[in-house]
Scaffold this active site. Structure first.
Site, short mmCIF file in Angstrom:
data_model
loop_
_atom_site.label_atom_id
_atom_site.label_comp_id
_atom_site.label_asym_id
_atom_site.label_seq_id
_atom_site.Cartn_x
_atom_site.Cartn_y
_atom_site.Cartn_z
N GLY A 150 -38.39 94.25 26.63
CA GLY A 150 -37.81 93.14 27.37
C GLY A 150 -38.51 92.72 28.64
O GLY A 150 -38.21 91.66 29.19
N GLY A 176 -43.24 95.11 24.20
CA GLY A 176 -44.16 94.38 23.33
C GLY A 176 -44.93 93.36 24.16
O GLY A 176 -46.12 93.51 24.47
N CYS A 213 -46.41 67.41 11.08
CA CYS A 213 -45.52 66.25 11.05
C CYS A 213 -44.10 66.64 11.43
O CYS A 213 -43.19 66.66 10.60
CB CYS A 213 -45.57 65.57 9.69
SG CYS A 213 -45.68 66.72 8.34
N GLU A 214 -43.94 67.03 12.67
CA GLU A 214 -42.65 67.37 13.27
C GLU A 214 -42.74 66.93 14.73
O GLU A 214 -43.72 67.26 15.41
CB GLU A 214 -42.42 68.89 13.29
CG GLU A 214 -42.44 69.58 11.96
CD GLU A 214 -41.06 69.69 11.31
OE1 GLU A 214 -40.06 69.48 12.02
OE2 GLU A 214 -41.02 69.96 10.11
N1 LLP Z 1 -37.24 96.40 20.91
C1 LLP Z 1 -36.39 95.64 20.18
C2 LLP Z 1 -35.28 96.25 19.49
C3 LLP Z 1 -36.61 94.25 20.12
O1 LLP Z 1 -35.78 93.50 19.41
C4 LLP Z 1 -37.70 93.68 20.81
C5 LLP Z 1 -37.96 92.25 20.76
C6 LLP Z 1 -38.56 94.54 21.54
C7 LLP Z 1 -38.29 95.88 21.57
C8 LLP Z 1 -39.74 94.03 22.30
O2 LLP Z 1 -39.36 93.17 23.32
P1 LLP Z 1 -40.43 92.64 24.41
O3 LLP Z 1 -40.83 93.82 25.23
O4 LLP Z 1 -41.56 92.05 23.68
O5 LLP Z 1 -39.65 91.66 25.18
N2 LLP Z 1 -40.18 85.68 19.61
C9 LLP Z 1 -39.64 85.75 20.96
C10 LLP Z 1 -39.37 87.17 21.39
C11 LLP Z 1 -38.43 87.91 20.46
C12 LLP Z 1 -38.22 89.33 20.87
C13 LLP Z 1 -37.45 90.07 19.84
N3 LLP Z 1 -37.22 91.44 20.10
C14 LLP Z 1 -40.61 85.05 21.90
O6 LLP Z 1 -41.61 84.51 21.44
O7 LLP Z 1 -40.36 84.98 23.10
#
Ligand code: LLP
Length: 421
Positions: free
Chosen positions: A247, A283, A351-352
């Site tokens: 997060g 992530g 095309c969106e």
């Molecule tokens: N752990 C779980 C259980 C998760 O669902 C996620 C992300 C992470 C870790 C990693 O989160 P991070 O550190 O990357 O914030 N597609 C969206 C982000 C979706 C995140 C989903 N879950 C975007 O492009 O912003």
């Protein structure tokens, strides 16, 4: 200088021959691999990983890189070489983590709707932890593990009803979100299943959302997690870890942003109340700043009211975030023309009408064939790409130690059609 926030330098910087990634010319890469293409800096990934690792210092912690942010094999292998472990969100991500060399014990498996096949696979692998999303899922894991004569290592994902103050599409810790079980139900769920022989409760899990930009929600999540862990300890459930999820946000706009050190400073005092080793699942904060999407201007046009469009050869099929969340990414010309900056709508070829990277963005003049870089696309870029409009996936390039290599080649129409009758 282009910065991540006010202090950290981005890997993509202007240079004499145009924009460069860690000194390697973007022109030369795109002359070889074409456009659109993703380019990543290995050095930026190393730095970001180490910043989080060192922020947690000597508190017992394990970083489980969230593969969903970017699961290209070479990137996952790089993280493994740094000492990371893995967070997988599907059977596919478990398989990729294992191909990248992670042992099952190094993988935690989260996912709001795990299929029976995924659960059987995870149980057979004896993963580090399966983060269960409901009491029903715990019971299905217990039954499947029992039938397989195994003991599944499980953690329960709790939903603490904390507002991550992020985009609603990527907030997960509110009662109105589909994730986890209500915090107040967790103790009873553990208690009712403590004596189930095919389950071993190794942790508790929380993940309240992504792109969190202030310490408050993360601190509240750590507090809720620790309090639950202490209650479970009282109940005689010996936990091996508490999993704080991911997060941590990044500075898409180049402005000051919560740092890994501030993140650790917010959550560590809470975690120390129980002293249980923490699992982290970052992530975006590891790979986000490392990548840029390189695209070519294929058309330029102006309406009578003066609105100007630069149409790129990359769009929502390569980078979905702007269309899906209205998210902001900096866009820099690879060789900026020496003109005054004026407002441009930078759009894709799909095309969106939502296929727009930026509206009224101040940029120097753009002409057909110019290259631009869409910055901070190392996370949730390539992984969210699609073949809509029958567009082959873009290649990915990793820059490392002054050289570069293609870590995923461009998809071809034959690759696409290979699956079809
Ligand atoms: N752990 C779980 C259980 C998760 O669902 C996620 C992300 C992470 C870790 C990693 O989160 P991070 O550190 O990357 O914030 N597609 C969206 C982000 C979706 C995140 C989903 N879950 C975007 O492009 O912003």
């Amino acid at each position: 200088m282009i910065t991540c926030d006010s202090s950290v330098q981005l890997p993509f910087q202007p240079a004499a021959g145009g924009l460069a990634c860690d000194g390697v010319s973007i022109h030369s890469i795109s002359a070889s691999v074409g456009t659109p293409a993703y380019v990543y800096s290995a050095a930026a990934i190393r730095d970001a990983y180490r910043a989080i690792d060192s922020a947690f210092g000597d508190y017992p912690h394990a970083i489980h890189y969230a593969l969903k942010a970017n699961s290209t094999l070479a990137i996952v292998r790089l993280l493994r070489s740094l000492g990371s472990q893995a967070d997988a969100n599907s059977g596919g991500e478990i398989a990729v983590a294992e191909r990248a060399g992670f042992t099952p014990a190094q993988i935690v498996f989260t996912g709001v709707g795990k299929s029976r096949e995924e659960l059987d696979f995870a149980i057979a692998q004896d993963l580090g932890a399966i983060n269960a999303e409901s009491a029903g899922e715990l019971d299905r894991i217990a039954a499947a593990a029992g039938a397989a004569g195994r003991v599944a290592r499980v953690a329960l994902r709790v939903n603490p009803d904390i507002d991550a103050q992020s985009h609603p599409h990527i907030s997960t810790g509110l009662r109105s979100n589909k994730f986890g079980v209500a915090l107040q139900d967790a103790r009873a769920i553990y208690a009712a299943r403590r004596s189930v022989g095919s389950l071993r409760f190794v942790g508790v899990h929380i993940h309240i959302g992504s792109q969190i930009t202030t310490p408050g929600p993360l601190q509240r999540a750590a507090a809720a997690l620790t309090s639950l862990a202490l209650e479970l300890r009282e109940d005689g459930v010996p936990l091996e870890h508490v999993d704080l999820g991911g997060g941590l946000g990044i500075a898409y706009e180049g402005r000051p942003m919560i740092t890994p050190a501030e993140y650790a400073a917010a959550v560590l005092p809470e975690l120390r109340r129980a002293g249980i080793p923490v699992v982290l699942e970052p992530g975006r904060a590891i790979v986000g700043h490392s990548g840029a999407l390189i695209a070519r201007v294929v058309d330029v046009k102006q309406y009578p009211d003066g609105r100007r469009f630069a149409v790129l050869d990359a769009g929502m099929t390569e980078l979905m975030r702007p269309a899906l969340y209205g998210s902001f990414h900096r866009i820099v010309p690879v060789a900026p023309r020496q003109t005054t900056e004026t407002p441009w709508d930078v759009v894709g070829p799909i095309c969106e009408s939502s296929d727009v990277f930026a509206r009224e963005r101040q940029l120097p003049d753009l002409c057909v064939d110019d290259l631009v870089a869409v910055l901070d696309t190392g996370a949730y870029g390539a992984v969210m790409a699609s073949n809509y409009n029958r567009r082959p996936l873009a290649p990915e390039v990793l820059v490392d130690e002054g050289g570069w290599s293609v870590i995923r080649r461009r998809q071809t129409i034959d690759d696409l059609l290979a699956l079809e009758a």
